[in-house]
Design a protein around this motif. Sequence first.
Motif, PDB file in Angstrom:
ATOM      1  N   SER A  44       0.830  -1.204   0.000  1.00  0.00           N
ATOM      2  CA  SER A  44       0.000   0.000   0.000  1.00  0.00           C
ATOM      3  C   SER A  44       0.869   1.261   0.000  1.00  0.00           C
ATOM      4  O   SER A  44       0.587   2.222  -0.726  1.00  0.00           O
ATOM      5  CB  SER A  44      -0.919  -0.022   1.226  1.00  0.00           C
ATOM      6  OG  SER A  44      -1.630   1.167   1.336  1.00  0.00           O
ATOM      7  N   LEU A  45       1.909   1.263   0.802  1.00  0.00           N
ATOM      8  CA  LEU A  45       2.797   2.426   0.875  1.00  0.00           C
ATOM      9  C   LEU A  45       3.500   2.694  -0.451  1.00  0.00           C
ATOM     10  O   LEU A  45       3.648   3.848  -0.861  1.00  0.00           O
ATOM     11  CB  LEU A  45       3.823   2.235   1.990  1.00  0.00           C
ATOM     12  CG  LEU A  45       3.277   2.336   3.413  1.00  0.00           C
ATOM     13  CD1 LEU A  45       4.301   1.837   4.414  1.00  0.00           C
ATOM     14  CD2 LEU A  45       2.864   3.760   3.735  1.00  0.00           C
ATOM     15  N   ARG A  47       2.361   2.022  -3.449  1.00  0.00           N
ATOM     16  CA  ARG A  47       1.362   2.633  -4.342  1.00  0.00           C
ATOM     17  C   ARG A  47       1.089   4.082  -3.947  1.00  0.00           C
ATOM     18  O   ARG A  47       0.972   4.962  -4.811  1.00  0.00           O
ATOM     19  CB  ARG A  47       0.070   1.813  -4.328  1.00  0.00           C
ATOM     20  CG  ARG A  47       0.170   0.498  -5.079  1.00  0.00           C
ATOM     21  CD  ARG A  47      -1.182  -0.175  -5.238  1.00  0.00           C
ATOM     22  NE  ARG A  47      -1.844  -0.436  -3.969  1.00  0.00           N
ATOM     23  CZ  ARG A  47      -1.663  -1.528  -3.219  1.00  0.00           C
ATOM     24  NH1 ARG A  47      -0.821  -2.464  -3.606  1.00  0.00           N
ATOM     25  NH2 ARG A  47      -2.332  -1.675  -2.090  1.00  0.00           N
ATOM     26  N   GLU A  48       0.993   4.345  -2.641  1.00  0.00           N
ATOM     27  CA  GLU A  48       0.750   5.714  -2.162  1.00  0.00           C
ATOM     28  C   GLU A  48       1.871   6.649  -2.598  1.00  0.00           C
ATOM     29  O   GLU A  48       1.619   7.772  -3.041  1.00  0.00           O
ATOM     30  CB  GLU A  48       0.680   5.736  -0.629  1.00  0.00           C
ATOM     31  CG  GLU A  48      -0.608   5.274  -0.043  1.00  0.00           C
ATOM     32  CD  GLU A  48      -0.552   5.284   1.486  1.00  0.00           C
ATOM     33  OE1 GLU A  48       0.295   5.997   2.078  1.00  0.00           O
ATOM     34  OE2 GLU A  48      -1.366   4.558   2.082  1.00  0.00           O
ATOM     35  N   LYS A  52       1.690   9.968  -4.838  1.00  0.00           N
ATOM     36  CA  LYS A  52       2.095  11.263  -4.278  1.00  0.00           C
ATOM     37  C   LYS A  52       3.177  11.934  -5.121  1.00  0.00           C
ATOM     38  O   LYS A  52       3.191  13.164  -5.237  1.00  0.00           O
ATOM     39  CB  LYS A  52       2.546  11.081  -2.827  1.00  0.00           C
ATOM     40  CG  LYS A  52       1.365  10.758  -1.916  1.00  0.00           C
ATOM     41  CD  LYS A  52       1.787  10.423  -0.507  1.00  0.00           C
ATOM     42  CE  LYS A  52       0.557  10.081   0.316  1.00  0.00           C
ATOM     43  NZ  LYS A  52       0.879   9.692   1.685  1.00  0.00           N
ATOM     44  N   SER A  64       4.931   8.755   3.910  1.00  0.00           N
ATOM     45  CA  SER A  64       4.786   7.353   3.513  1.00  0.00           C
ATOM     46  C   SER A  64       6.133   6.644   3.532  1.00  0.00           C
ATOM     47  O   SER A  64       6.227   5.474   3.906  1.00  0.00           O
ATOM     48  CB  SER A  64       4.157   7.251   2.118  1.00  0.00           C
ATOM     49  OG  SER A  64       2.843   7.759   2.147  1.00  0.00           O
TER      50      SER A  64
END
Length: 134
Positions: A44-45, A47-48, A52, A64
């Motif tokens: 998830s991080l 992808r974040e 960003k 992140s």
Amino acid sequence: LTNSAESEKKVERQDIRNLKLLDRSKKNMISSLATIQEAANWESLVREIDAKFIVGDLVGVVESWEGMLHSIKVLSSMPGNQSRENVREKIELKFEEKTSIELNKILSDKILHDYQISEIIFYKDLFRRTKKRR
């Protein structure tokens, strides 16, 4: 009566061993769950951070990224650790590149205004956050 008492003690000792085994199993399951959750958090991080970078949210990237460092630490004994380290390095390089571009834009002016100095300090602080946490 002595045989009965001895028999009860054996049962009690076996019960205690079983409880210890159950407790160890429970701790292993909790640890495994935490590792699985952290692996999902890692994905998830990543992808974040990509998202960003696209929108130019460098503060969000650093936040992140700090979470990624925690994930790397938790997942260090798991397969794929070198791959995670490679991803971290690529993100750091991309972050340094983006901040350099922004700083070069600011510094291209012959005269710096107060707001530009504030921006320089902002990028310096972001950059320091990434250096402190390695």
